[in-house]
Design a protein around this motif. Sequence first.
Motif, mmCIF file in Angstrom:
data_model
loop_
_atom_site.group_PDB
_atom_site.id
_atom_site.type_symbol
_atom_site.label_atom_id
_atom_site.label_comp_id
_atom_site.label_asym_id
_atom_site.label_seq_id
_atom_site.Cartn_x
_atom_site.Cartn_y
_atom_site.Cartn_z
ATOM 1 N N TYR A 80 -0.219 4.916 -15.415
ATOM 2 C CA TYR A 80 1.075 5.359 -14.887
ATOM 3 C C TYR A 80 0.955 5.723 -13.407
ATOM 4 N N VAL A 81 -0.109 6.487 -13.094
ATOM 5 C CA VAL A 81 -0.306 6.904 -11.704
ATOM 6 C C VAL A 81 -0.581 5.687 -10.822
ATOM 7 N N GLN A 82 -1.395 4.745 -11.342
ATOM 8 C CA GLN A 82 -1.686 3.542 -10.564
ATOM 9 C C GLN A 82 -0.416 2.736 -10.316
ATOM 10 N N ALA A 83 0.444 2.675 -11.325
ATOM 11 C CA ALA A 83 1.704 1.948 -11.159
ATOM 12 C C ALA A 83 2.543 2.611 -10.076
ATOM 13 N N ARG A 84 2.554 3.946 -10.089
ATOM 14 C CA ARG A 84 3.352 4.656 -9.081
ATOM 15 C C ARG A 84 2.774 4.475 -7.695
ATOM 16 N N VAL A 85 1.453 4.723 -7.581
ATOM 17 C CA VAL A 85 0.822 4.644 -6.265
ATOM 18 C C VAL A 85 0.900 3.209 -5.741
ATOM 19 N N GLY A 86 0.600 2.242 -6.616
ATOM 20 C CA GLY A 86 0.602 0.835 -6.199
ATOM 21 C C GLY A 86 1.969 0.401 -5.713
ATOM 22 N N SER A 87 3.020 0.769 -6.473
ATOM 23 C CA SER A 87 4.363 0.334 -6.065
ATOM 24 C C SER A 87 4.845 1.125 -4.856
ATOM 25 N N GLU A 88 4.330 2.365 -4.711
ATOM 26 C CA GLU A 88 4.700 3.174 -3.547
ATOM 27 C C GLU A 88 4.152 2.516 -2.274
ATOM 28 N N LEU A 89 2.924 1.983 -2.386
ATOM 29 C CA LEU A 89 2.300 1.340 -1.227
ATOM 30 C C LEU A 89 3.128 0.139 -0.772
ATOM 31 N N ALA A 90 3.745 -0.551 -1.744
ATOM 32 C CA ALA A 90 4.504 -1.761 -1.411
ATOM 33 C C ALA A 90 5.632 -1.456 -0.433
ATOM 34 N N ARG A 91 6.130 -0.205 -0.436
ATOM 35 C CA ARG A 91 7.174 0.234 0.462
ATOM 36 C C ARG A 91 6.819 -0.004 1.927
ATOM 37 N N TYR A 92 5.508 0.031 2.239
ATOM 38 C CA TYR A 92 5.085 -0.047 3.647
ATOM 39 C C TYR A 92 5.002 -1.479 4.156
ATOM 40 N N VAL A 93 5.162 -2.459 3.255
ATOM 41 C CA VAL A 93 5.142 -3.845 3.697
ATOM 42 C C VAL A 93 6.385 -4.079 4.558
ATOM 43 N N PRO A 94 6.192 -4.675 5.741
ATOM 44 C CA PRO A 94 7.366 -4.865 6.605
ATOM 45 C C PRO A 94 8.376 -5.820 5.980
ATOM 46 N N VAL A 95 9.618 -5.658 6.333
ATOM 47 C CA VAL A 95 10.761 -6.480 5.922
ATOM 48 C C VAL A 95 10.968 -6.460 4.407
ATOM 49 N N LEU A 96 9.951 -6.949 3.664
ATOM 50 C CA LEU A 96 10.123 -7.081 2.211
ATOM 51 C C LEU A 96 9.882 -5.763 1.457
ATOM 52 N N GLY A 97 9.340 -4.757 2.170
ATOM 53 C CA GLY A 97 8.860 -3.529 1.527
ATOM 54 C C GLY A 97 9.756 -2.936 0.456
ATOM 55 N N ASP A 98 11.019 -2.635 0.832
ATOM 56 C CA ASP A 98 11.897 -1.950 -0.108
ATOM 57 C C ASP A 98 12.219 -2.824 -1.317
ATOM 58 N N TRP A 99 12.382 -4.109 -1.043
ATOM 59 C CA TRP A 99 12.661 -5.023 -2.148
ATOM 60 C C TRP A 99 11.466 -5.102 -3.090
ATOM 61 N N LEU A 100 10.256 -5.200 -2.501
ATOM 62 C CA LEU A 100 9.026 -5.299 -3.294
ATOM 63 C C LEU A 100 8.829 -4.029 -4.128
ATOM 64 N N HIS A 101 9.121 -2.887 -3.499
ATOM 65 C CA HIS A 101 8.995 -1.588 -4.154
ATOM 66 C C HIS A 101 9.871 -1.545 -5.412
ATOM 67 N N ARG A 102 11.116 -1.956 -5.244
ATOM 68 C CA ARG A 102 12.042 -1.971 -6.377
ATOM 69 C C ARG A 102 11.649 -3.018 -7.399
#
Lengths: 447, 343
Positions: B147-169
Amino acid sequence: MRSPNRNAIRLSVIALALAALARQPDAAAGPPVPAASASASPASSRALTPPLESANTCVTCHAGLADPKLRAPTTEYSSSVHRDDRIGCVGCHKGDPRDPTAGAHRAAGFLPHPSHAEIAGVCGGCHSDAGFMRHINARLPVGQQALFNLSLHGKLSGAGDTMAPTCSVCHGRHEILPAASPKAPVNRLNVAKLCAGCHADPKHMAPYQIRTDQFAKWERSVHGEAFKKGNPLAPTCTGCHGAHSATPPEASSVARACGRCHEEELALFEQSPHSKGFKKRGLAPCVACHSNHDVAPASSLHVGLTPDATCTKCHSNDEKPLKAADELAGLLRGARDRAAAARAAVARAGDEGLHISGAPFALDQVATAELKLRPVVHTLDPKRMAVAVAAVEQAAAAAEKLVTDAEQGRRIERRGYYAALALAFLLFSTLSLKAWQLEGRRRLGSP
Amino acid sequence: MEAGGRRTGWLADRSGWSDLVRPLEARRVSATGFDRYLGGITLLLFLIEVASGILLLLYYKPDTVQAYASVGRIVGEIPYGNLIRNVHAWSSDLFVASLGGHLLSVVLRRAYRAPYELRWLSGIVLLAIGIGLAFTGAVLPWSQKAYVQARVGSELARYVPVLGDWLHRFLRGGDEVTSATLQHAFGFHVAVLPAALSLFFAVHVVLLMRKREETAPVEGASIPVYPDFIIRQAAAWTGVVVAVITLATFSDRLLGSPADPRMATPSDARPPWYFLWFHQIVASSSRDLLGVNGPKFLVGTACLLGALVVGLPFLDRRGWKVTAYLALVLVFVLVVLSVNALS
């Protein structure tokens, strides 16, 4: 006697509602009034509460009085369950609620200081009236006064003994809280301390010539320990002695108190030779071995022939009972060792990293079987004990079988691993040989 | 005479095997270097994943309420369930590692040069799918760690430029890690990604077959792909099998405690090991860097670097030696970042 009471309250409700409506305009300009209510009517709505509160004419005057004795009840009353249920001052003290002046005191039946002997009657006026009480709280029992009159407390205080408690001594006077409130002295969490307030006080108990160590003993008993750990089933004083009907259990009735919770122990005890023997000698069942207030955990009582064993306290030279005690002790020891061995086997398997999903359940079964040994001790019958011990052994064997099965499974897994390793090695060698052979042939073939 | 003079087996004669392997007999590859077998090793590990994954699928329940208990049942009750889960988990790590090793080997040998651009690109896609498989698989046990890995991993995706928020969701299947996250991870892990991986692997192999001899002169001693290379590959495979079963037999992949979303994400929460470098970039950069969002800037730079890696065959057509050195420096930096993230 009850009916006038009720009518007085009903009258007071109507009168106060009228008075409230009349007084409403100047209520805001009047002196600040502590929260209090004078209504006992279940029909009065919450919306009417503020004017009614300011209309508790007793409080209006008493809150401003200089004498703390006359003023204090108004603040004490503000946190009381009676205020929440809108039972006003006149509910107990009577007087004329229609008169907002000192003239109210002059009404017939005005009761400024109910005496110690009168108090039970004042409370009982409402609390013994099922017809009235169901308007306030239909779930509240109504037999307290009757029970109290049967209790030793009730008999003594009824006979004019002011040292013996009446309602207000335990429940409080103006600040009465519902028993369910954790702040109430009669709440289950506080009641032992409440009893101890008198019963652990040598001065208070001196006239009655009874012991004062019950509370201290209970605190260190298995019951007290369980209570401190938060076990909601652990008995405090009232668990055995009752509350309003508190009466010291006699030797003949103590087993009934214990047996209310320890049913199986009592049933088996009554089938035992002890039951008859105790009756003949007038000994209290249960208490002779377990004591009463400082009842010790069963695990600390030793069955057997050793000097610290419970059996040898009475049976120092009796041949037949001592033989049975020795047999029982041997059986119990065997069961304990067997259960310990099963637990150790499961623990060892856990240390070795074996996954046995059924192990916690199997150990629970062992613990349950072990727990069932305790009631059987009361039969004093080695034959019946042997049956119970067999159940422990069976449960322990089932737990151990899970471990041996898991160990066997691991052995098979390991054997499979080594076989696979050998096979892999064979395959690797064959492939390497083939590769080497192909390379050699190519070298020979190419010029 | 060549065909007539060959000793062909009874079965090879009838199955068309000889015709199938003839082009492989003509093809020659360099005889040196263990890294040449990493591609095949990755394939074997994928097959092990598929086989063990199907066995796990028989008992796994993709539901936040039942997932953890069903994995517990696999580990504790199902015969050899623990062994098979260990095989699946260890092979997954080895799969990602050997995929990375294969990529590095290709860079160091400069085998990305024209006319192999498509092979390189299909390989990059395979790497992305492989990491996706490992990441989605880590979520499935629904343990606290997962669960924590899923949260941390998807949280990191937020920092990807342009696609970040979409990838996070997208990774979470919504704004939070919920049962939808688990359901999506399951679907992708057992259906979407394995199918995509198989498809791109087929493309990868077809592109391998299209290799033209004349443009890639083999340096040094060479061996025919069949039978020599295949036999050596098989020997390497036996080694991999030994490694997997040894790890699976002697080192349990512990399940840990069940997921409890009420618990705060611990400060030492980490993504899976192959994302540690990423985590370290985000965690160590100052909030504000030269007037821009620090982590976003560094991750943006890393993504730009990633884009350069993807476009490598088009940027470096000749195969400069310096590319290999840069790749080694990059790997060194990633390793240092990952080690720092752990301490």
